[in-house]
Design an enzyme around this catalytic site. Structure first.
Site, PDB file in Angstrom:
ATOM      1  N   ASP B 375      14.550  76.786 -48.808  1.00 34.45           N
ATOM      2  CA  ASP B 375      14.331  75.567 -49.587  1.00 34.45           C
ATOM      3  C   ASP B 375      12.878  75.583 -50.075  1.00 34.45           C
ATOM      4  O   ASP B 375      11.949  75.434 -49.280  1.00 34.45           O
ATOM      5  CB  ASP B 375      14.600  74.353 -48.678  1.00 34.45           C
ATOM      6  N   HIS B 376      12.700  75.750 -51.383  1.00 31.75           N
ATOM      7  CA  HIS B 376      11.338  75.935 -51.907  1.00 31.75           C
ATOM      8  C   HIS B 376      10.472  74.692 -51.734  1.00 31.75           C
ATOM      9  O   HIS B 376       9.246  74.756 -51.764  1.00 31.75           O
ATOM     10  CB  HIS B 376      11.402  76.335 -53.390  1.00 31.75           C
ATOM     11  N   ARG B 377      11.099  73.551 -51.569  1.00 32.28           N
ATOM     12  CA  ARG B 377      10.308  72.339 -51.367  1.00 32.28           C
ATOM     13  C   ARG B 377       9.592  72.391 -50.022  1.00 32.28           C
ATOM     14  O   ARG B 377       8.557  71.776 -49.822  1.00 32.28           O
ATOM     15  CB  ARG B 377      11.227  71.098 -51.382  1.00 32.28           C
TER      16      ARG B 377
END
Ligand SMILES: Cc1ncc(C[n+]2csc(CCOP(=O)(O)OP(=O)(O)O)c2C)c(N)n1
Ligand SMILES: [Mg+2]
Lengths: 391, 403
Positions: B375-377
């Site tokens: 999850d890049h967040r």
């Protein structure tokens, strides 16, 4: 290194151990001090009866046990049915599967011995000599019930029969039983207090506190763990780091044993050894009876956590059927006798249900009459909808 | 003749649904036999016969509702005279007498205008699950009660009412005899919602890595020799390696929330398990603190319970990272959808026999592909790559996994 005084030495040095006031109960073997490991008196599934040379059981005794077991079985079945008919409300936990344990334990007590139990206690009340009618009436919440209709299934109480209560709080009965044993000790006499509980209860703090104090003070208490393998839906192996529960006695240097709870005679013998030791030597005992629970935790539990195979296996372990088979094999119980006994106890149970159904509900004005035996300061007698604070 | 009445099987139950009959009319019944399953407001309970006899008639059909105390079947004495009027078992429950309605039934039964119509618990649940508005329905059950059949009809009606415009070629199960519509089960519904949420809200990126699995396979073989009859799988070693690497890389053991990044102090690894009707992810708690054999034993126990449908919510919640392994199906490599609120998932492929170059020579070796979805967040590429590098190191030097 300084010598650690032994417990008896410490006590004679003036520590106020309440049990000192106790009347003496015959010869006692000195117990070893710390450092000397004390082997458990008995281990495994048998408890050799050394204390009481038992006369062989007569056919009458054995058939009598069977009759009592069947009474408990039919009573519990009738209670389950009455629940589905909405005659019984609230909680309702049955002794189905534990009949041999119930009857064997009660056979080892004198009528004057005291009994504490958990909420799964209908059978104990019956086997302690309370009439099926008064027990059933209590389940129905009627004023003719053992607890005048105010206790219900989990709170059977009869001072005369010396049943000092079923308790709904898991482990609640254990410290109370130790207290009763202390009272017996103080007052003198040779009564014994038996305290029944489930396997799940051995993980409750009060269990350890009570066993510890009972051992320290040499109280005449027999703690009985009925290991039915489950605390609600949790298997013993998942809740107990030492699932051989009788071994917990070792932590308190308490004699302890495990017995096959589906064998009524074995239970009676093991319990008798424990009870008579408590009686004659004022020493506590921990007895574990391993016995299946045939149905769900209570009447509303579908027991989905058990697989079909487990449920089928339970049928083979049924102690009532097993006892009937054994007695038949020994030539003590004919098929006719078995049917006759069944008809008799079934009639007794039906009569009890009819009695309960015909009995009056208790009057609300009596709600608080039996809360405390003696006056208690600040006792609240608030009914639902009464104001919390009176101005 | 004895009437079997709808039992009260919980303190709060007012009516029950016969979810299935275990005996058929004409079947012999012995006391203690299960007659039927009754669905209460709380659970499905088996209901046993109190007396011996023969099931003469069923009065409340499967799926139908009856109030407590209402007759649901009739039992004739065993070997007795046949019933004078051997009425065939009705396909549907006859309308019970009005007085068999529960006296304490909710106000809705009387249905003043605008009030909710009476409905069975099963019907209410189905309605809730399928978003059917009870107030819009007319019940076909006794006293206008809405029963399962009504909800199912409403679901079908709604399905066929939806315009087919967006997907022109799709046919409705309703009209196409070759298509069978199987209602979504609980697992599929939950999975569908959460995975959609994950793909929609969590920007996924993927890191691929090939691991030299020769030492891992050999190590596993040795372990199984010494542990026999207990066994550990490659996946158990992967779970333990993941847990160890997570402990060393807390920045991957996180969850993204709108306000803050949550760093989890404990390492709970979810293991995806295929069940006959879906996918569940039971969680091995504190996997970093458990031995490989313990992880193996727990995973297998959880998988067994998953397949038997006996996993509780607590068995499937609280994970901080998941592992999905399709190697046993021969899948070489794949990428997985993150299981929210976790920040990453590892997809593990099969251990393959491959030529590998070692000391400048091509020799037979073993390889395994792993893909990390992140999850890049919550986590950036370099951070995730470092974690993956450490994981590969552990897998290639499996003694480190147990060290
Ligand atoms: C202090 C407390 N905790 C939890 C409960 C809920 N509860 C009721 S019975 C039970 C299980 C007890 O199991 P066990 O001691 O084995 O007795 P059994 O029911 O098997 O006779 C639990 C957890 C309770 N009544 N009291
Ligand atoms: Mg138990």
């Amino acid at each position: 290194m300084a010598e650690t005084p032994t417990r008896s030495a410490a006590r004679s040095a003036g520590e106020a151990a309440p049990a000192r006031a106790r009347r003496s109960r015959g010869p006692r073997t000195p117990r070893p001090g710390p450092g000397l490991p004390q082997p458990p008196d008995t281990a495994g599934a048998e408890a050799p009866d050394t204390a009481v040379p038992a006369a062989p059981d007569t056919a009458g005794t054995l058939v009598g046990f069977y009759r009592q077991m069947l009474l408990v079985r039919r009573f519990e079945e009738r209670a389950a049915r009455a629940y589905t008919e909405a005659k019984i409300g609230g909680y309702c936990h049955l002794n189905l599967g534990e009949e041999a344990t119930v009857v064997g334990l009660m056979a080892a007590l004198r009528p004057t011995d005291y009994l504490f139990t958990n909420y799964r206690e209908h059978g104990y009340a019956l086997a302690k000599g309370i009439g099926a009618d008064r027990v059933m009436a209590e389940l129905y919440g009627r004023s003719t019930g053992v607890s005048k209709g105010w206790g219900g299934s989990m709170h059977l109480f009869d001072a005369e029969a010396r049943l000092l209560g079923g308790y709904g709080i898991v482990g609640g009965q254990v410290p109370l039983a130790a207290g009763a044993a202390l009272a017996v000790s103080y007052k003198g006499g040779d009564d014994v207090v038996m305290c029944q509980m489930g396997d799940g209860t051995t993980a409750i703090g009060g269990f350890h506190e009570a066993l510890n104090i009972a051992a320290l003070w040499d109280l005449p208490a027999v703690f009985v763990v009925v290991n039915n393998g489950l605390g609600m839906g949790t298997a013993v192996e998942r809740s107990a780091a030492e699932p051989e529960l009788w071994k917990r006695g070792a932590a308190y240097r308490m004699a302890s044993a495990r017995v096959d709870g589906t064998d009524v005679v074995a239970v009676r013998d093991a319990a008798r050894l424990a009870v008579e030791r408590a009686r004659s030597e004022s020493r506590p005992y921990l007895l574990e009876a391993v016995s299946p629970r045939l149905k769900g935790h209570s009447v509303v539990d579908p027991a989905r956590y058990r697989s079909k195979e487990e449920k089928d296996a339970l049928k083979d372990a049924d102690p009532v059927a097993r006892t009937a088979r054994r007695l038949a094999d020994a030539g003590i119980l004919s098929p006719e006798d078995r049917d006759r006994i069944d008809a008799e106890v079934t009639a007794e149970v039906e009569a009890a249900a009819a009695f309960a159904d015909a009995s009056p509900q208790p009057d609300v004005s009596t709600l608080f009459d039996y809360t405390y035996a003696t006056p208690v300061a600040g006792e609240q007698r608030r009914l639902p909808a009464d104001p919390v604070f009176r101005s | 003749m004895t009437e079997i009445l709808m039992p009260r099987l919980s303190d709060t139950m007012e009516e029950g649904v016969v979810s299935s009959w275990q005996k058929r009319p004409g079947d012999e019944v012995r006391a203690g036999d299960v007659l039927c399953d009754i669905e209460t407001d709380k659970a499905v309970m088996e209901y046993e016969a109190y007396e011996d006899g023969v099931l003469d008639r069923i009065l409340v059909a499967e799926g139908e509702t009856a109030a407590i105390g209402a007759p649901i079947a009739v039992i004739a004495p065993a070997g007795g005279v046949p019933a004078p009027d051997p009425a065939p078992a009705p396909a549907r429950a006859p309308v019970p007498e009005p007085e068999s309605e529960p006296e304490s039934a909710p106000l809705a039964v009387r249905r003043p205008d605008g009030a909710r119509p009476p409905s069975s618990p099963l019907a209410r649940r189905l309605a809730r699950d399928h978003g059917v508005d009870l107030a819009a329905l007319t019940g076909s059950g006794p006293g206008g009660r809405i029963v399962r059949a009504d909800i199912e009809a409403a679901i079908r009606a709604e399905a066929s009412a939806v315009p087919a415009a967006p997907e022109p070629v799709r046919t409705r199960a309703q009209d196409d005899p070759d298509v069978e519509a199987v209602p979504l089960n609980r697992f599929r519904k939950v999975a569908a919602r959460r995975l959609t949420e994950s793909k929609r809200d969590a920007p996924h990126f993927y890191l691929n890595r090939e691991v030299d699995a020769g030492a891992l396979a050999a190590f596993r073989a040795t372990l199984n020799e010494v542990l026999a009859p207990a066994r550990v799988s490659v996946n158990d070693l992967v779970v333990k390696a993941v847990a160890t690497a997570l402990r060393e890389h807390p920045e991957v053991n996180v969850s993204y929330t709108e306000d803050a990044l949550l760093f989890h102090g404990r390492v709970h690894v979810g293991v995806a398990v295929a069940v006959p009707d879906g996918l569940v992810v039971p969680v091995v708690r504190d996997a970093d603190r458990k031995s490989v054999s313990r992880i193996g034993a727990e995973t297998r126990e959880l998988a067994v319970r998953a397949r038997e449908g006996r996993l509780g919510a607590q068995d499937m919640s609280g994970g901080t990272f998941s592992v999905s392994n399709l190697g046993m199906f021969g899948v070489g490599s794949f990428s997985a959808v993150i299981n929210p609120p976790e920040a990453a998932i590892l997809a593990v492929g099969a251990v393959r026999d491959e030529p590998v170059v070692r000391d400048g020579r091509v020799v037979p070796g073993k390889r395994m592909a792993v893909t990390l979805s992140v999850d890049h967040r919550a986590c950036d590429g370099a951070t995730a790559a470092k974690f993956l590098a450490r994981l590969a190191e552990l897998l290639e030097n499996p003694l480190l996994i147990v060290a």
